[in-house]
Design an enzyme around this catalytic site. Structure first.
Site, PDB file in Angstrom:
ATOM      1  N   ARG A 211      -3.124 -13.316  -4.344  1.00  0.00           N
ATOM      2  CA  ARG A 211      -2.762 -11.834  -4.039  1.00  0.00           C
ATOM      3  C   ARG A 211      -2.137 -11.992  -2.542  1.00  0.00           C
ATOM      4  NH1 ARG A 211      -2.809 -11.290  -8.684  1.00  0.00           N
ATOM      5  NH2 ARG A 211      -3.536  -9.918  -9.853  1.00  0.00           N
TER       6      ARG A 211
ATOM      7  N   GLU B  76      -2.083  -4.400  -0.882  1.00  0.00           N
ATOM      8  CA  GLU B  76      -2.551  -5.622  -1.802  1.00  0.00           C
ATOM      9  C   GLU B  76      -1.291  -5.703  -2.833  1.00  0.00           C
ATOM     10  OE1 GLU B  76      -5.088  -7.258  -5.171  1.00  0.00           O
ATOM     11  OE2 GLU B  76      -4.384  -5.157  -5.136  1.00  0.00           O
TER      12      GLU B  76
ATOM     13  N   CYS C 161       3.820  -2.319  -7.723  1.00  0.00           N
ATOM     14  CA  CYS C 161       5.143  -2.800  -7.100  1.00  0.00           C
ATOM     15  C   CYS C 161       6.415  -2.419  -7.936  1.00  0.00           C
ATOM     16  CB  CYS C 161       5.157  -4.676  -7.113  1.00  0.00           C
ATOM     17  SG  CYS C 161       6.878  -5.215  -6.666  1.00  0.00           S
TER      18      CYS C 161
ATOM     19  N   ARG D 163      -7.351 -16.393  -8.232  1.00  0.00           N
ATOM     20  CA  ARG D 163      -6.712 -15.144  -8.257  1.00  0.00           C
ATOM     21  C   ARG D 163      -5.777 -14.694  -6.891  1.00  0.00           C
ATOM     22  NH1 ARG D 163      -7.281 -10.508 -11.413  1.00  0.00           N
ATOM     23  NH2 ARG D 163      -6.489  -8.575 -10.506  1.00  0.00           N
TER      24      ARG D 163
HETATM   25  C1  SAM Z   1      -3.070  -2.397  -8.840  1.00  0.00           C
HETATM   26  S1  SAM Z   1      -3.924  -0.824  -9.316  1.00  0.00           S
HETATM   27  C2  SAM Z   1      -5.000  -0.903  -8.081  1.00  0.00           C
HETATM   28  C3  SAM Z   1      -6.400  -0.787  -8.548  1.00  0.00           C
HETATM   29  C4  SAM Z   1      -7.558  -0.770  -7.345  1.00  0.00           C
HETATM   30  N1  SAM Z   1      -7.244  -1.618  -6.062  1.00  0.00           N
HETATM   31  C5  SAM Z   1      -8.934  -1.192  -7.882  1.00  0.00           C
HETATM   32  O1  SAM Z   1      -9.712  -1.923  -7.163  1.00  0.00           O
HETATM   33  O2  SAM Z   1      -9.359  -0.921  -8.928  1.00  0.00           O
HETATM   34  C6  SAM Z   1      -2.831   0.252  -9.068  1.00  0.00           C
HETATM   35  C7  SAM Z   1      -3.354   1.729  -9.669  1.00  0.00           C
HETATM   36  O3  SAM Z   1      -2.559   2.638  -9.044  1.00  0.00           O
HETATM   37  C8  SAM Z   1      -2.377   3.569  -9.993  1.00  0.00           C
HETATM   38  N2  SAM Z   1      -1.330   4.554  -9.848  1.00  0.00           N
HETATM   39  C9  SAM Z   1       0.084   4.091 -10.326  1.00  0.00           C
HETATM   40  N3  SAM Z   1       0.718   5.496 -10.149  1.00  0.00           N
HETATM   41  C10 SAM Z   1       0.140   6.262  -9.540  1.00  0.00           C
HETATM   42  C11 SAM Z   1       0.397   7.531  -8.822  1.00  0.00           C
HETATM   43  N4  SAM Z   1       1.589   8.203  -8.955  1.00  0.00           N
HETATM   44  N5  SAM Z   1      -0.796   8.137  -8.378  1.00  0.00           N
HETATM   45  C12 SAM Z   1      -1.780   7.815  -8.009  1.00  0.00           C
HETATM   46  N6  SAM Z   1      -2.159   6.593  -8.569  1.00  0.00           N
HETATM   47  C13 SAM Z   1      -1.414   5.902  -9.296  1.00  0.00           C
HETATM   48  C14 SAM Z   1      -2.614   3.015 -11.436  1.00  0.00           C
HETATM   49  O4  SAM Z   1      -3.159   3.802 -12.491  1.00  0.00           O
HETATM   50  C15 SAM Z   1      -3.419   1.586 -11.072  1.00  0.00           C
HETATM   51  O5  SAM Z   1      -4.820   2.105 -11.421  1.00  0.00           O
END
Ligand code: SAM
Length: 355
Positions: free
Chosen positions: A156, A110, A72, A154
């Site tokens: 969401r 999410e 976010c 949790r």
């Molecule tokens: C809230 S987590 C989502 C995790 C996933 N839903 C799971 O089940 O593990 C957000 C993810 O986005 C990744 N992320 C952040 N910036 C990114 C980018 N520019 N390109 C790809 N992934 C990115 C982060 O490393 C993080 O693992």
């Protein structure tokens, strides 16, 4: 019916496992964190693209569903002006450009609970408006993992969009009885980290909170002092989260991506110990054969960032029935939501918005 999906901001693949169980096959994944990539490849034997901002949307394979647990970020001029430009420079913009090019039938996004009230509701408004401008009918709700068969409280925010005019009905998601922490514990083993009796205090007559948590005691660490009345040690809020101890007869509080030390303490059969890494994975609904590597600190980050699999499974089942298999092919005119309904969120913004 089989279908294809893409897994953006894939983490360790919580979304992927849930959607595969409904017959989906993953045709593209993107994740920037090297440790998450390593875990993902270990478990799904698939290659990932790294930074989504560097991926040309035209190179992404066609798919039916776009999945994204996106980080976010505030949209600075959001809500003032509407439209595509408002989201430039944020990771949501990358979702938009993929949707514009690939037109998947369904989207599932999410985020943390307080996404709905972030920036006084403007962030959610910008996201919904942008999706509606791209022709998606949207609906959203805050779901709690504990209602889907895992003992973790949790919450969401889940946003679901459909290109065929269907408004996703969240009431059709099948809710289950709330289990207890004791249902997911490992057999006693040498990795259990018990506390000595001198390191904690148990409280008398612990009570179940509406969330299902049972605050059983606290580690004998510094308590909050500011604004705290005498004889209130029995109240969970007096103790910082990492010092709280919860009874295994109740649910567990949210596992956080910020808690790299894994200070999750439980009271079980007269003793206090830390949850094991495997138990943390179970609290996220990951199967017992899910493999993990790397330092504990990184693993706790991965776990806290992930999504609860049984909740995703239920969403996937209903997205398939309500949207992908629906005979409704008429695209509804773009629905413009009234400002008042968008800003009536009712609660403050107290959770830090991460990941
Ligand atoms: C809230 S987590 C989502 C995790 C996933 N839903 C799971 O089940 O593990 C957000 C993810 O986005 C990744 N992320 C952040 N910036 C990114 C980018 N520019 N390109 C790809 N992934 C990115 C982060 O490393 C993080 O693992």
């Amino acid at each position: 019916m089989s279908f294809k999906f893409i897994d953006l901001f894939a983490g360790i693949g919580g979304f992927r496992t849930g959607f595969e169980k409904s017959g989906g096959s993953c045709v593209f994944s993107s994740e920037i964190d090297p440790h998450a990539q390593e875990m993902y490849t270990l478990n799904y034997n698939d290659k990932l693209f790294s930074d989504i901002t560097k991926v040309d949307e035209k190179e992404i394979p066609n798919h039916d569903v776009l999945l994204a647990g996106f980080p976010c970020q505030p949209f600075s001029i959001a809500g003032e002006k509407k439209g595509f430009n408002d989201t430039r420079g944020t990771l949501f913009f990358d979702i938009e450009r993929i949707l514009k090019e690939k037109r998947p039938k369904a989207i599932v996004l999410e985020n943390v609970k307080h996404f709905k009230s972030h920036d006084k509701g403007k962030t959610l408004k910008v996201v919904l408006t942008a999706l509606q401008e791209l022709g998606y009918t949207t609906n959203w709700q805050v779901l709690n993992a504990k209602d889907f068969g895992v003992p973790q409280n949790r919450e969401r925010t889940i946003i679901i969009g459909a290109l065929n005019g269907v408004e996703f009905d969240f009431s059709k998601l099948e809710r289950k009885e709330v289990p207890s922490i004791k249902d997911i514990l490992e057999e006693e083993n040498e990795s259990f980290e018990y506390l000595e009796k001198s390191e904690y205090t148990l409280i008398e007559n612990p009570k179940r909170q509406p969330s299902g948590l049972i605050f059983a005691g606290y580690r004998n660490k510094n308590m909050r002092t500011k604004g705290v009345r005498e004889n209130t040690e029995h109240l969970s809020r007096i103790h910082k989260q990492p010092n709280r101890i919860y009874s295994t007869e109740g649910t567990h509080p949210t596992l956080s991506s910020q808690e790299s030390a894994g200070r999750y303490y439980i009271y079980h059969q007269g003793r206090v110990r830390k949850l094991t890494i495997r138990e943390c994975f179970r609290l996220m609904g990951f199967p017992n054969d899910f493999k993990f590597i790397g330092s504990k600190g990184k693993l706790y980050n991965r776990i806290g960032n992930s999504i609860v699999i049984p909740m995703v499974e239920e969403i996937a089942k209903e997205v398939k029935i309500q949207i992908l298999e629906s005979s409704s092919l008429i695209q509804k005119p773009v629905r413009v939501m009234k400002q008042s309904s968008l800003f009536d969120f009712g609660d403050g913004f107290s959770e830090q918005l991460v990941g």
